[in-house]
Write a protein that holds these residues in place. Structure first.
Motif, PDB file in Angstrom:
ATOM      1  N   GLY A  66       0.787  -1.227   0.000  1.00 24.73           N
ATOM      2  CA  GLY A  66       0.000   0.000   0.000  1.00 24.73           C
ATOM      3  C   GLY A  66       0.815   1.270   0.000  1.00 24.73           C
ATOM      4  O   GLY A  66       0.261   2.365  -0.148  1.00 24.73           O
ATOM      5  N   THR A  67       2.122   1.153   0.203  1.00 28.64           N
ATOM      6  CA  THR A  67       2.984   2.328   0.193  1.00 28.64           C
ATOM      7  C   THR A  67       3.305   2.758  -1.238  1.00 28.64           C
ATOM      8  O   THR A  67       3.141   1.988  -2.195  1.00 28.64           O
ATOM      9  N   LEU A  68       3.786   3.989  -1.354  1.00 26.28           N
ATOM     10  CA  LEU A  68       4.149   4.549  -2.650  1.00 26.28           C
ATOM     11  C   LEU A  68       5.663   4.634  -2.780  1.00 26.28           C
ATOM     12  O   LEU A  68       6.368   4.955  -1.819  1.00 26.28           O
ATOM     13  N   LEU A  69       6.156   4.363  -3.980  1.00 30.30           N
ATOM     14  CA  LEU A  69       7.535   4.676  -4.346  1.00 30.30           C
ATOM     15  C   LEU A  69       7.488   5.854  -5.299  1.00 30.30           C
ATOM     16  O   LEU A  69       6.747   5.833  -6.291  1.00 30.30           O
ATOM     17  N   VAL A  70       8.272   6.890  -4.992  1.00 30.13           N
ATOM     18  CA  VAL A  70       8.290   8.094  -5.821  1.00 30.13           C
ATOM     19  C   VAL A  70       9.729   8.412  -6.195  1.00 30.13           C
ATOM     20  O   VAL A  70      10.591   8.548  -5.317  1.00 30.13           O
ATOM     21  N   GLY A  71       9.990   8.509  -7.497  1.00 24.48           N
ATOM     22  CA  GLY A  71      11.289   8.946  -7.977  1.00 24.48           C
ATOM     23  C   GLY A  71      11.172  10.362  -8.497  1.00 24.48           C
ATOM     24  O   GLY A  71      10.220  10.690  -9.225  1.00 24.48           O
ATOM     25  N   THR A  72      12.107  11.227  -8.115  1.00 25.05           N
ATOM     26  CA  THR A  72      12.040  12.627  -8.525  1.00 25.05           C
ATOM     27  C   THR A  72      13.260  13.018  -9.340  1.00 25.05           C
ATOM     28  O   THR A  72      14.297  12.358  -9.313  1.00 25.05           O
ATOM     29  N   GLY A  73      13.116  14.121 -10.076  1.00 26.71           N
ATOM     30  CA  GLY A  73      14.179  14.623 -10.923  1.00 26.71           C
ATOM     31  C   GLY A  73      14.686  15.986 -10.486  1.00 26.71           C
ATOM     32  O   GLY A  73      14.324  16.483  -9.419  1.00 26.71           O
ATOM     33  N   TRP A  74      15.529  16.554 -11.332  1.00 22.28           N
ATOM     34  CA  TRP A  74      16.163  17.866 -11.152  1.00 22.28           C
ATOM     35  C   TRP A  74      17.529  17.673 -10.481  1.00 22.28           C
ATOM     36  O   TRP A  74      17.646  16.985  -9.469  1.00 22.28           O
ATOM     37  N   GLU A  75      18.532  18.326 -11.081  1.00 24.08           N
ATOM     38  CA  GLU A  75      19.872  18.254 -10.493  1.00 24.08           C
ATOM     39  C   GLU A  75      19.866  18.832  -9.085  1.00 24.08           C
ATOM     40  O   GLU A  75      19.323  19.907  -8.841  1.00 24.08           O
ATOM     41  N   GLY A  76      20.453  18.098  -8.148  1.00 26.11           N
ATOM     42  CA  GLY A  76      20.516  18.540  -6.767  1.00 26.11           C
ATOM     43  C   GLY A  76      19.275  18.228  -5.958  1.00 26.11           C
ATOM     44  O   GLY A  76      19.266  18.427  -4.739  1.00 26.11           O
ATOM     45  N   GLU A  77      18.210  17.732  -6.599  1.00 24.58           N
ATOM     46  CA  GLU A  77      16.967  17.424  -5.905  1.00 24.58           C
ATOM     47  C   GLU A  77      16.492  16.001  -6.152  1.00 24.58           C
ATOM     48  O   GLU A  77      15.496  15.572  -5.567  1.00 24.58           O
ATOM     49  N   SER A  78      17.186  15.252  -7.004  1.00 20.92           N
ATOM     50  CA  SER A  78      16.711  13.921  -7.397  1.00 20.92           C
ATOM     51  C   SER A  78      16.854  12.927  -6.253  1.00 20.92           C
ATOM     52  O   SER A  78      17.908  12.837  -5.616  1.00 20.92           O
ATOM     53  N   ARG A  79      15.804  12.166  -6.024  1.00 15.58           N
ATOM     54  CA  ARG A  79      15.830  11.189  -4.951  1.00 15.58           C
ATOM     55  C   ARG A  79      14.787  10.117  -5.204  1.00 15.58           C
ATOM     56  O   ARG A  79      13.952  10.231  -6.121  1.00 15.58           O
ATOM     57  N   LEU A  80      14.810   9.084  -4.367  1.00 19.17           N
ATOM     58  CA  LEU A  80      13.781   8.065  -4.310  1.00 19.17           C
ATOM     59  C   LEU A  80      13.255   8.041  -2.890  1.00 19.17           C
ATOM     60  O   LEU A  80      14.041   8.038  -1.932  1.00 19.17           O
ATOM     61  N   TYR A  81      11.925   8.042  -2.739  1.00 18.73           N
ATOM     62  CA  TYR A  81      11.392   7.949  -1.388  1.00 18.73           C
ATOM     63  C   TYR A  81      10.161   7.053  -1.344  1.00 18.73           C
ATOM     64  O   TYR A  81       9.511   6.801  -2.358  1.00 18.73           O
ATOM     65  N   ARG A  82       9.900   6.571  -0.145  1.00 22.87           N
ATOM     66  CA  ARG A  82       8.727   5.745   0.134  1.00 22.87           C
ATOM     67  C   ARG A  82       7.808   6.546   1.054  1.00 22.87           C
ATOM     68  O   ARG A  82       8.263   7.186   2.003  1.00 22.87           O
ATOM     69  N   ALA A  83       6.510   6.508   0.763  1.00 23.97           N
ATOM     70  CA  ALA A  83       5.550   7.272   1.566  1.00 23.97           C
ATOM     71  C   ALA A  83       4.245   6.505   1.663  1.00 23.97           C
ATOM     72  O   ALA A  83       3.969   5.591   0.876  1.00 23.97           O
TER      73      ALA A  83
END
Length: 272
Positions: A66-83
């Motif tokens: 039921g959790t979400l995986l979110v991958g983000t972009g942009w130099e200096g801001e890119s990450r992977l998180y679970r929420a």
């Protein structure tokens, strides 16, 4: 929209996209038109959840728990998180600050995270999000999803790649067409059974693609017009619809956009 209104990174992407189209490859402009034999659908909102409006969303996936995986972009801001679906962040890991993050997908006990132009896919432990390996690939990385037996990856063109889910080795490619015309701009992906759903870059369209090996592979079977979804992001040409995740064991999906404050649970229903 004009290229100059975009970020430097996306200006490059749009310029490359435009040059490829002008070079003579049969292609569609971003966005798609209706076509006989292709289902015309729209998202009907069932529920709305809070979403992190700082996330330049490049990849979205709902895990079985039921959790979400979110991958983000942009130099200096890119990450992977679970929420959680309600917006509580449970874990996060940053990419190299010089890299531009792209799509993410989970396959069994690991997660793959793409980079845009660094030609690197990061393999992560699904439980901890820690990096456990890397793989290289030619060209750009945009979207990725797992069918359960293979990975399917986009690079912004009208072609999708089949990859080994453990080694990331390329197994083959297939062209995506809407009534015989190449559908460029394939971006964030979601694998559902024999189909792949793909956001179309810089548009509010999502296309459903037959991904079964064989003569029908790559055929667009439905166009989902997401223009009616409320975009409550801060006004910016970069803040477009991007992110689609299937809700397991249902016919519903979660959709959002780049720096959108809302995550919508939707059903795809006939237009009109």
């Amino acid at each position: 929209m004009g290229v100059m209104g975009l970020s430097p990174a996306l200006r490059v992407a749009v310029t490359v996209f435009s040059l490829a189209s002008a070079a003579g490859a049969s292609s569609c402009a971003p966005g798609v038109e209706g076509a006989p034999g292709v289902e015309r659908l729209v998202p009907e909102v069932v529920a709305t959840y809070p979403f992190d409006d700082t996330s330049f969303t490049q990849g979205l996936e709902r895990e079985e728990a039921g959790t979400l995986l979110v991958g983000t972009g942009w130099e200096g801001e890119s990450r992977l998180y679970r929420a959680t679906l309600e917006g509580e962040e449970l874990a996060s890991v940053d990419l190299d600050p010089t890299w531009f993050g792209e799509g993410v997908t989970r396959h069994d006990d690991h997660i793959w995270q793409l980079t845009w132009q660094e030609n690197i896919a990061v393999k992560r432990d699904a439980a901890t999000l820690a990096e456990i390996d890397r793989a290289s690939y030619p060209g750009e990385g945009w979207g990725i999803c797992s069918t359960g037996t293979e990975l399917i990856m986009s690079d912004g063109s009208a072609q999708l790649r089949r990859l080994d889910p453990d080694t990331f080795a390329e197994l083959g490619r297939f062209d995506v067409t809407l009534e015989g015309t190449a559908q460029n701009g394939l971006n964030e992906l979601e694998c559902v059974g024999d189909d792949v759903y793909a956001n179309v870059f810089l548009s509010t369209d999502i296309v459903r693609i037959d991904a079964r090996p064989g003569d029908t592979a790559g055929t667009v079977t439905a166009v989902i017009d997401g223009a009616g979804l409320p975009n409550n992001a801060r006004p910016d040409p970069n803040h477009v619809l991007n992110g689609i995740a299937h809700v397991p064991d249902t016919d519903r999906f979660l959709v959002t956009g780049k720096r959108w404050p809302d995550l919508y649970e939707v059903e795809f229903v006939p237009a009109g």
